[in-house]
Design a protein around this motif. Sequence first.
Motif, PDB file in Angstrom:
ATOM      1  N   LEU A 793      55.287  26.513  47.169  1.00 19.19           N
ATOM      2  CA  LEU A 793      56.363  25.911  46.376  1.00 19.19           C
ATOM      3  C   LEU A 793      56.662  24.496  46.857  1.00 19.19           C
ATOM      4  O   LEU A 793      57.814  24.047  46.868  1.00 19.19           O
ATOM      5  CB  LEU A 793      57.625  26.783  46.483  1.00 19.19           C
ATOM      6  CG  LEU A 793      57.525  28.184  45.871  1.00 19.19           C
ATOM      7  CD1 LEU A 793      58.761  29.009  46.182  1.00 19.19           C
ATOM      8  CD2 LEU A 793      57.305  28.100  44.368  1.00 19.19           C
ATOM      9  N   LYS A 796      58.528  22.387  44.597  1.00 13.00           N
ATOM     10  CA  LYS A 796      59.818  22.980  44.246  1.00 13.00           C
ATOM     11  C   LYS A 796      60.451  23.549  45.515  1.00 13.00           C
ATOM     12  O   LYS A 796      60.844  24.712  45.562  1.00 13.00           O
ATOM     13  CB  LYS A 796      59.634  24.071  43.194  1.00 13.00           C
ATOM     14  CG  LYS A 796      58.987  23.583  41.904  1.00 13.00           C
ATOM     15  CD  LYS A 796      58.750  24.728  40.942  1.00 13.00           C
ATOM     16  CE  LYS A 796      58.073  24.241  39.660  1.00 13.00           C
ATOM     17  NZ  LYS A 796      57.793  25.376  38.730  1.00 13.00           N
ATOM     18  N   ALA A 800      62.372  27.257  46.983  1.00  8.95           N
ATOM     19  CA  ALA A 800      62.019  28.043  48.167  1.00  8.95           C
ATOM     20  C   ALA A 800      63.233  28.225  49.079  1.00  8.95           C
ATOM     21  O   ALA A 800      63.431  29.298  49.659  1.00  8.95           O
ATOM     22  CB  ALA A 800      60.887  27.361  48.941  1.00  8.95           C
TER      23      ALA A 800
END
Length: 844
Positions: A793, A796, A800
């Motif tokens: 991730l 992103k 997480a």
Amino acid sequence: MVQLAWDAYVVLTTLIVGLIIMAGDWVGPDFVFAAMVGFLTACRIITINDSTQGFASNGLLTVVILFVVAEGIGQTGGMEKALNVFLGRTKNPFWAITRMFVPVAVVSAFLNNTPIVALLIPIMIAWGRRNRVSPKKLLIPLSYAAVFGGTLTLIGTSTNFVVASLQEKRYAKINPAEAKFGMFDITPFGIVYAIFGFLYTVIASHWLLPADETKRHSDLLLVARVPPSSPVANNTVREAGLKGMERLFLVAVERQGRVTHAVGPQYLLEAGDHLYFCGELEQAHFYAKAFGLELLTSESARSGKGSNDPSALENGVSPGGVDQSSKIVQASVKKGADIIGQTVGQIDFRKRFDVAVLGLKRGDTHQPGRISEMTVNAGDIVVLMAESQEVLQKPELKVVFKDIEQLDEALEKEYLTGMRVTSKFKGVGKNVHDAGLRGINGLTIVAIDRKSGEHVKAIEDGTMVEVGDIVWFAGGVFGVHFLLKIPGLEHTQAPQISKLRTDILYRQLVKASLASESPLVGSTVREAHFRNKYDAVVLAIHRQGERLSTDVRDVKLRPGDVLLLDTGSNFEHRHRNDAAFSLITGVPESSPVKKSRMWLALILGMAMIATQIVGSAMDEDFINLFTAGLLTAGLMLLGRCLNADQARNSIDWRVYVTIAFAFAFSTAMEKSKLAQAIADIFISISRAIGGLRASYVAVYIATALLSELVSNNAAAAIMYPIAAGLGDALGVVPTRMSVVVMLGASAGFTLPYSYQTNLMVYAAGDYRFMEFAKFGLPCQAFMIIAVIFIFLLDDKIWVAVGISFALMGVVIGWHLIWEHVPASIRAKFSPGRKRKAQQLELTS
């Protein structure tokens, strides 16, 4: 693939040799890096400027300044005060670790983790005692909390500065916009990493950390004789003070050849009895001196002779305990040794090895019966006593035994110290164990003098603590220093201490030994007007082979007495030629806590951190961290939070030298193109197994494995140029590879020697090597999973972070529910039930 010239092979060979030396711990990493850089400079692979420019690095100098800031907060007790707000009370190891882990991680995000752990070890031990949680359940998690906290910000650990400085140096000219590593660039990644570390620690500690405090030389079967002169003779076990001893249990009494195992509190002891104890050697040595007992070897115990018999003295036994000149070791019996199957008496250790057997341990509990009649098995731990160090080096001893370890701590100088309980002490109205006064490493409660005049000698776990009590402790110098820092306890000499002319800023503990012709000999401390004459207060007195039981002011001084003094740091210089003293030695790091400056130190520390938060929000330097740290340290000195000597001594110059030379070695790896060649190998592997994210994991694993073998700063310096070259080839932003190296370099979990804080708690908690590895190896594997999750991730990362907090909430919520499950069901899953039952049987 990069074509390597001769210089790359020279750097590679130098690196391999250096890694072998550091992994073997033969020479410190500062000297190893200095030697490697010196060699490469001599080979003209790098220039003089290359080899020395690291010493002027802004990042490295910031590390130096932050050592001083941490020391300023530590000297005022601010760190302890802040932590105690969060700790509270709990008897559940899960909540104990949770309450400790979170605040320690947060503090470690902004202060160097080494001084934090050093300050918190005694606090966590005492807190664990008060809450009946074994220190072994807390100290490894303490180290882990500090390590994981160090990954939360740039200033969390010196390793982060190493990587950030290398990044800035590498990209300052080719990519200035991305050269600087921000204060919180690592934070989102570090939060996920730290939460996964927390989850592993609180879950795995239930099964993988020991629930007791046993050491290899605990649970030994030991025997002592009651001489006619002992105060124990003609008293019951309880009256004699042998009921409720710390880390030592009376398990049997032998009288005229008959052994009684059911020894109750009312059992009447007689002169000539042989007392069989199970516990730690140092505690047996301590109580033998306290009660005038004679520790016996297997030969003297078998013959029934005491220390007044010539053969007993020949075996190394002396009145009141083990002879100070004797050398005591513990050793394990090797598999296949020819002594296996024979009893201790049949082997004749004295004739064959020129040693005597003092104690024996098998498995987790004591073995009943006489030591001389016990049959030796493979793996048995035997405590041996010899008259000289040379005897212990004999080849025939090493053929039969392994893991031979000298037990020096059993013979540490002992001081008797009285501490008065005030109304501010949190343990008032609790028993000595719950108050955190029982079982502190290096300290034993000897007696309690009540305000009413009652003298309590038999101190058991249930003995209550009351306001006005004077609690008498016996222990070493650092134990005395620890007592002086406990809030609510004041030394019996506190009125005298308050009259010292020396400013608290310059006070410390000093040991002074009286000369044979000292004018102080024959007079008491009170009669000598010690404070007025020397501007020093006598806190405790050590006298060889004798337990002092009166107020130190009323002890008649003798030649050889060692006085523990609270005085100025210049006492040694002022009195080094004084005929009264034969030897004067300052006790390092023993300055009293400057509580009046606590809030000033905390406010200054928080202000320094605030400047960096503001700068991060503005996306520019509000005040450079080096400048902010320098101002904070200067204001702490002006505000009398610490003195100049303490500021100088707080700096770990080994770290400074290691990092400075590590920069030079990284330059050599880049100039010789060795770093690029290794990066190409990683590129090929990463592309073969999954590309960019696989490269992150590969770099992390390589750095983590390297950090287990060498210091974390060394691992970071070696791996950064490799990771940066890989990142450039894959088009990764510089900070991303820096984060990977930072996380990997802090991942020294498996070995106690792989991280400074690990080594500190390893010694303080008396862990076995395998206890540490058993907990650390699965952690290393678990954190690889965490890194895979983080970089899956990658784009992103805040998603997480959210998932990580959700997982943390699930685990904490589950434990809240679990607490309402009936105790009978929970007990089936509780570790160490058999062990606890055995200990309960011994103490009953």
